[in-house]
Design a protein around this motif. Sequence first.
Motif, PDB file in Angstrom:
ATOM      1  N   GLU A  98       0.845  -1.193   0.000  1.00 19.92           N
ATOM      2  CA  GLU A  98       0.000   0.000   0.000  1.00 19.92           C
ATOM      3  C   GLU A  98       0.880   1.244   0.000  1.00 19.92           C
ATOM      4  O   GLU A  98       1.735   1.407   0.869  1.00 19.92           O
ATOM      5  CB  GLU A  98      -0.916   0.004   1.222  1.00 19.92           C
ATOM      6  CG  GLU A  98      -1.855  -1.184   1.280  1.00 19.92           C
ATOM      7  CD  GLU A  98      -2.653  -1.201   2.569  1.00 19.92           C
ATOM      8  OE1 GLU A  98      -3.396  -0.230   2.825  1.00 19.92           O
ATOM      9  OE2 GLU A  98      -2.522  -2.193   3.320  1.00 19.92           O
TER      10      GLU A  98
ATOM     11  N   GLY B 150       0.103   4.391   0.600  1.00 23.56           N
ATOM     12  CA  GLY B 150      -0.166   5.446   1.568  1.00 23.56           C
ATOM     13  C   GLY B 150      -0.499   6.742   0.848  1.00 23.56           C
ATOM     14  O   GLY B 150      -0.942   6.734  -0.310  1.00 23.56           O
ATOM     15  N   ALA B 151      -0.250   7.861   1.497  1.00 25.66           N
ATOM     16  CA  ALA B 151      -0.687   9.158   0.974  1.00 25.66           C
ATOM     17  C   ALA B 151       0.276   9.774  -0.029  1.00 25.66           C
ATOM     18  O   ALA B 151       0.092  10.937  -0.429  1.00 25.66           O
ATOM     19  CB  ALA B 151      -0.895  10.127   2.137  1.00 25.66           C
ATOM     20  N   HIS B 152       1.297   9.012  -0.459  1.00 27.12           N
ATOM     21  CA  HIS B 152       2.300   9.570  -1.360  1.00 27.12           C
ATOM     22  C   HIS B 152       2.591   8.606  -2.505  1.00 27.12           C
ATOM     23  O   HIS B 152       2.545   7.393  -2.338  1.00 27.12           O
ATOM     24  CB  HIS B 152       3.603   9.861  -0.609  1.00 27.12           C
ATOM     25  CG  HIS B 152       3.436  10.820   0.516  1.00 27.12           C
ATOM     26  ND1 HIS B 152       3.554  12.181   0.355  1.00 27.12           N
ATOM     27  CD2 HIS B 152       3.128  10.615   1.823  1.00 27.12           C
ATOM     28  CE1 HIS B 152       3.347  12.780   1.519  1.00 27.12           C
ATOM     29  NE2 HIS B 152       3.086  11.851   2.418  1.00 27.12           N
ATOM     30  N   ARG B 153       2.897   9.162  -3.670  1.00 24.17           N
ATOM     31  CA  ARG B 153       3.293   8.353  -4.811  1.00 24.17           C
ATOM     32  C   ARG B 153       4.676   7.756  -4.566  1.00 24.17           C
ATOM     33  O   ARG B 153       5.557   8.420  -4.014  1.00 24.17           O
ATOM     34  CB  ARG B 153       3.324   9.223  -6.075  1.00 24.17           C
ATOM     35  CG  ARG B 153       3.573   8.449  -7.353  1.00 24.17           C
ATOM     36  CD  ARG B 153       3.750   9.401  -8.531  1.00 24.17           C
ATOM     37  NE  ARG B 153       3.846   8.681  -9.791  1.00 24.17           N
ATOM     38  CZ  ARG B 153       4.377   9.184 -10.898  1.00 24.17           C
ATOM     39  NH1 ARG B 153       4.851  10.421 -10.909  1.00 24.17           N
ATOM     40  NH2 ARG B 153       4.417   8.452 -12.007  1.00 24.17           N
TER      41      ARG B 153
ATOM     42  N   GLU C 158       0.846   4.667  -7.346  1.00 20.57           N
ATOM     43  CA  GLU C 158       0.241   5.971  -7.101  1.00 20.57           C
ATOM     44  C   GLU C 158      -0.244   6.083  -5.661  1.00 20.57           C
ATOM     45  O   GLU C 158      -0.514   5.082  -5.000  1.00 20.57           O
ATOM     46  CB  GLU C 158      -0.933   6.202  -8.066  1.00 20.57           C
ATOM     47  CG  GLU C 158      -0.532   6.250  -9.528  1.00 20.57           C
ATOM     48  CD  GLU C 158       0.424   7.384  -9.838  1.00 20.57           C
ATOM     49  OE1 GLU C 158       0.229   8.488  -9.262  1.00 20.57           O
ATOM     50  OE2 GLU C 158       1.362   7.179 -10.624  1.00 20.57           O
ATOM     51  N   LYS C 159      -0.356   7.307  -5.179  1.00 22.72           N
ATOM     52  CA  LYS C 159      -0.779   7.525  -3.796  1.00 22.72           C
ATOM     53  C   LYS C 159      -2.170   6.930  -3.568  1.00 22.72           C
ATOM     54  O   LYS C 159      -3.033   6.930  -4.450  1.00 22.72           O
ATOM     55  CB  LYS C 159      -0.774   9.007  -3.457  1.00 22.72           C
ATOM     56  CG  LYS C 159      -1.780   9.859  -4.206  1.00 22.72           C
ATOM     57  CD  LYS C 159      -1.680  11.309  -3.742  1.00 22.72           C
ATOM     58  CE  LYS C 159      -2.721  12.185  -4.430  1.00 22.72           C
ATOM     59  NZ  LYS C 159      -2.650  13.593  -3.974  1.00 22.72           N
ATOM     60  N   ASN C 160      -2.360   6.385  -2.376  1.00 21.41           N
ATOM     61  CA  ASN C 160      -3.622   5.770  -1.929  1.00 21.41           C
ATOM     62  C   ASN C 160      -3.989   4.510  -2.711  1.00 21.41           C
ATOM     63  O   ASN C 160      -5.102   3.998  -2.558  1.00 21.41           O
ATOM     64  CB  ASN C 160      -4.780   6.767  -1.990  1.00 21.41           C
ATOM     65  CG  ASN C 160      -4.546   7.967  -1.082  1.00 21.41           C
ATOM     66  OD1 ASN C 160      -4.026   7.817   0.032  1.00 21.41           O
ATOM     67  ND2 ASN C 160      -4.900   9.157  -1.558  1.00 21.41           N
ATOM     68  N   GLU C 161      -3.079   4.014  -3.533  1.00 17.50           N
ATOM     69  CA  GLU C 161      -3.334   2.774  -4.262  1.00 17.50           C
ATOM     70  C   GLU C 161      -2.556   1.621  -3.639  1.00 17.50           C
ATOM     71  O   GLU C 161      -1.622   1.821  -2.860  1.00 17.50           O
ATOM     72  CB  GLU C 161      -2.970   2.930  -5.739  1.00 17.50           C
ATOM     73  CG  GLU C 161      -3.899   3.865  -6.504  1.00 17.50           C
ATOM     74  CD  GLU C 161      -3.672   3.807  -7.999  1.00 17.50           C
ATOM     75  OE1 GLU C 161      -2.730   3.095  -8.435  1.00 17.50           O
ATOM     76  OE2 GLU C 161      -4.435   4.459  -8.734  1.00 17.50           O
ATOM     77  N   SER C 162      -2.957   0.412  -3.998  1.00 20.37           N
ATOM     78  CA  SER C 162      -2.266  -0.780  -3.514  1.00 20.37           C
ATOM     79  C   SER C 162      -2.053  -1.743  -4.679  1.00 20.37           C
ATOM     80  O   SER C 162      -2.687  -1.627  -5.729  1.00 20.37           O
ATOM     81  CB  SER C 162      -3.070  -1.465  -2.402  1.00 20.37           C
ATOM     82  OG  SER C 162      -4.313  -1.942  -2.902  1.00 20.37           O
TER      83      SER C 162
END
Length: 374
Positions: free
Chosen positions: A7, A9-12, A63-67
């Motif tokens: 995951e 998180g909030a950053h790419r 990408e941020k917030n992706e897993s």
Amino acid sequence: MLKIRVEAGAHRRINTPIRLRLKGDFPNNGFFTLIDEQEGKTPVQILKIGEEVELCWILDSLEKNESKSFSLVKEESSPSWRNPPLSIKEYEDQTAFFFNSQMVMSCRHSKELSKPFVYPLNGPEGTPLTWNSPPDHTHHRSFWTAHGMVNGEDLWLEGPNCGKISVVNISSWKGYVFSEIELRMIWQSASGKRLVDENRMIRLWNIPDRQWLIDYSTFFTASYGDVLFGDTKEAGMISIRVRESMEVENGGRIENSWGGINEAETWGRKANWCDYSGPVDGFWQGIAILDDLFNPRHPSYWHVRDYGLMTANVFGVTEFKGRSDERGGLLVKSGDTLGFRYRIYVHKGDSGEGKVAEKYLDYVAPPRLSIIME
């Protein structure tokens, strides 16, 4: 089959080294890959550490917030990767890291030297970014570790009245994900008295865009009695002397994690990281030192100069703070160990273009990992 979720998180995340520690065992032979949902393959390097294993790979993009989920697969033969494995060549007096035929860096460890050091350290364009033994400070050795007050002995300067750091053993590992050397050393006084043992690890991650990430750790064991690393600015658990063209005096730039610019705003200050960049052969390139969260006295003080020196120094408190009521020495009791870890980031552009702040976040707050199936 082992499945792993990553995951962002909030950053790419771009070209981020990943390490996952697991209990258990893996075969000693063969090649391992991570296969994602789109059948993309990522090489994995596996280390045995005591009763555990550590899986290491490089996350190319998330990408941020992706897993993203991966399955760990053992290959019967060496697959084809977009990046060739890093290689290490061992010579009598140096050990060099290569990407294809391009040397990235070389560790010099001749018995004639006062201390081992790395030279050259080449940038993304393949040219050296460091200066070995400049005429103004001939003891500045490109990329090195030293201290000027170890039980009163000077191992920062060089000469007949100074101590010596002697390499007694070198080991190396190489692979698709990283290559690494381990140096075992003894720090000695000018008279030859043993002061402290050091174990140093230098790991080069196989980053596709050649903006190199180097993990650098050094651990001191007080094998011969108590050891006092004294209060002095003439010391650094990691030090860099940049190329002459990169110096602030010649148009280069220093910047730290708080936005301090050049020596006037960075010398003797604490910061999570410090970056030195400037022009080299027509290209702006830089070197950042990232301080580990768990290092003693984190964030580090920085002994950094407009003439080209950049050193992480947690010892010189008296001079950095301009007061005598607080001392910066560190005592290691007999049998105990003192350790420091850093990441070096060799990049294009200045700290902004090179995204040094983002690389520091990758280092201290990497993507979250979870096992979703075994």
